[in-house]
Design a protein around this motif. Structure first.
Motif, PDB file in Angstrom:
ATOM      1  N   UNK A  41      -4.363   9.377  10.851  1.00 54.95           N
ATOM      2  CA  UNK A  41      -4.966   8.272  10.109  1.00 54.95           C
ATOM      3  C   UNK A  41      -3.941   7.699   9.137  1.00 54.95           C
ATOM      4  N   UNK A  42      -3.992   6.389   8.960  1.00 51.69           N
ATOM      5  CA  UNK A  42      -3.055   5.659   8.111  1.00 51.69           C
ATOM      6  C   UNK A  42      -3.743   5.173   6.841  1.00 51.69           C
ATOM      7  N   UNK A  43      -2.990   4.607   5.877  1.00 53.70           N
ATOM      8  CA  UNK A  43      -3.573   4.251   4.580  1.00 53.70           C
ATOM      9  C   UNK A  43      -4.756   3.290   4.633  1.00 53.70           C
ATOM     10  N   UNK A  44      -4.690   2.285   5.505  1.00 53.69           N
ATOM     11  CA  UNK A  44      -5.775   1.295   5.603  1.00 53.69           C
ATOM     12  C   UNK A  44      -6.170   1.154   7.066  1.00 53.69           C
ATOM     13  N   UNK A  95     -11.374   1.194   5.488  1.00 56.92           N
ATOM     14  CA  UNK A  95     -11.193   2.362   4.630  1.00 56.92           C
ATOM     15  C   UNK A  95      -9.771   2.366   4.082  1.00 56.92           C
ATOM     16  N   UNK A  96      -9.671   2.592   2.775  1.00 57.96           N
ATOM     17  CA  UNK A  96      -8.366   2.718   2.117  1.00 57.96           C
ATOM     18  C   UNK A  96      -8.223   4.122   1.577  1.00 57.96           C
ATOM     19  N   UNK A  97      -7.096   4.765   1.887  1.00 57.44           N
ATOM     20  CA  UNK A  97      -6.898   6.153   1.468  1.00 57.44           C
ATOM     21  C   UNK A  97      -5.787   6.308   0.449  1.00 57.44           C
ATOM     22  N   UNK A  98      -5.248   5.218  -0.050  1.00 59.29           N
ATOM     23  CA  UNK A  98      -4.188   5.311  -1.065  1.00 59.29           C
ATOM     24  C   UNK A  98      -4.212   4.071  -1.939  1.00 59.29           C
ATOM     25  N   UNK A  99      -3.658   4.158  -3.141  1.00 58.88           N
ATOM     26  CA  UNK A  99      -3.632   3.007  -4.052  1.00 58.88           C
ATOM     27  C   UNK A  99      -2.579   1.989  -3.631  1.00 58.88           C
ATOM     28  N   UNK A 100      -2.556   0.877  -4.345  1.00 60.24           N
ATOM     29  CA  UNK A 100      -1.542  -0.146  -4.126  1.00 60.24           C
ATOM     30  C   UNK A 100      -0.338   0.128  -5.011  1.00 60.24           C
ATOM     31  N   UNK A 119       0.853  -1.192   0.000  1.00 60.50           N
ATOM     32  CA  UNK A 119       0.000   0.000   0.000  1.00 60.50           C
ATOM     33  C   UNK A 119       0.886   1.239   0.000  1.00 60.50           C
ATOM     34  N   UNK A 120       0.573   2.185  -0.871  1.00 68.12           N
ATOM     35  CA  UNK A 120       1.329   3.437  -0.924  1.00 68.12           C
ATOM     36  C   UNK A 120       1.184   4.172   0.411  1.00 68.12           C
TER      37      UNK A 120
END
Length: 298
Positions: A77-80, A94-99, A56-57
């Motif tokens: 807050x973190x990416x996932x 919740x995911x806040x960035x792409x893979x 995860x980015x």
């Protein structure tokens, strides 16, 4: 290493046996992510942990669910991240960035391994697909596909007027030039895709075609859930890239109704009641920029 990391003070793990895991895809218009933000900011579910993964980015946010500037408290807050609703037996991710490039398979594999270990009852995916791929998208925005889902769940989806499409039927739908006895199609079959004005138009796209671009981890999740015998229901909105807040609101309402129908009959209420006003995160004011100066149009 890829793992769920609890964020409780004592580091205790919760039991998720029989829970539904709701996952967003980073897909066209970010509809699934918007819906997750709206559900989380409005229902105020408790954060229980985050996902540590090299696929995860990396990103860090300052209180992304705060609904007003004065309510920003510096909550990192973190990416996932994962939030839990005990009364309704739900865990929302919740995911806040792409893979990272090439990381989808490993990310999905580790997530499903954790879901199996935790004995989740199934996975619900909030995703989106490109509207222009399907000429019928303006008539019916939402559609779904699935793996290992019981018929009663598909009946619930059908009652909500969501188009149900089976990926398993793709192969048979491609072969439109032969009948079951191997003969060439007769006049009636040839006219299946003829419009009233006599002009021929292409058949509806297959699930594979609708998932080809802009759907994030949707294809990989369907494939791996199918192999692992994990129940998966993927709900997709047919949209185009732009200001997709309205699409996210619609997805949040669809998910709220669906999760209520699929969950415990004794659950107190919907995550959101459709008439309820959404608590929109303050950060959304900065997503699309300020309103343009109207004088440029005169």
């Amino acid at each position: 290493a890829m793992a769920f990391v609890p964020c409780t003070k004592d580091g205790a793990q919760y039991s998720h046996k029989g829970y539904l895991l709701v996952v967003p895809a980073v897909s066209v218009g970010n509809v699934g992510q918007i819906a997750m933000d709206l559900l989380l900011s409005t229902s105020k579910m408790k954060k229980i942990g985050y996902w540590h993964s090299p696929h995860v980015v990396s990103v860090i946010c300052n209180d992304p669910l705060a609904t007003k500037l004065k309510r920003v408290k510096g909550r990192i807050a973190l990416p996932v991240e994962f939030h839990r609703c005990q009364k309704r037996k739900l865990v929302l991710m919740q995911r806040r960035s792409p893979l990272v490039k090439g990381g989808a398979a490993a990310f999905v594999q580790s997530l499903l391994k954790w879901a199996t270990k935790e004995e989740f009852a199934g996975v619900v995916l909030a995703s989106s697909s490109l509207a222009y791929v399907n000429e019928n998208s303006q008539k019916q925005k939402f559609w779904c596909t699935y793996a290992n889902i019981e018929k009663k769940v598909l009946d619930i989806v059908g009652e909500m007027k969501i188009d149900v499409k089976s990926a398993a039927l793709d192969q048979s739908s491609k072969d439109s030039t032969a009948t079951t006895d191997g003969k060439k199609p007769g006049p009636t079959q040839q006219q299946d895709h003829i419009q009233g004005n006599g002009r021929q138009h292409p058949p509806p796209p297959t699930v594979k075609e609708m998932l080809a671009y802009g759907t994030g981890i949707t294809k990989e999740l369907i494939k791996q859930c199918g192999r692992s015998k994990i129940p998966l229901l993927a709900i997709l909105a047919q949209v185009n890239e732009g200001d997709n807040l309205a699409d996210g609101k619609q997805m949040a309402i669809v998910l709220s109704k669906l999760l209520k129908s699929m969950g415990d009959e004794n659950a107190p209420k919907l995550l959101l009641d459709p008439p309820k006003i959404f608590r929109i995160p303050f950060a959304y004011e900065h997503v699309y920029g300020p309103e343009p100066d109207r004088r440029i149009y005169t």
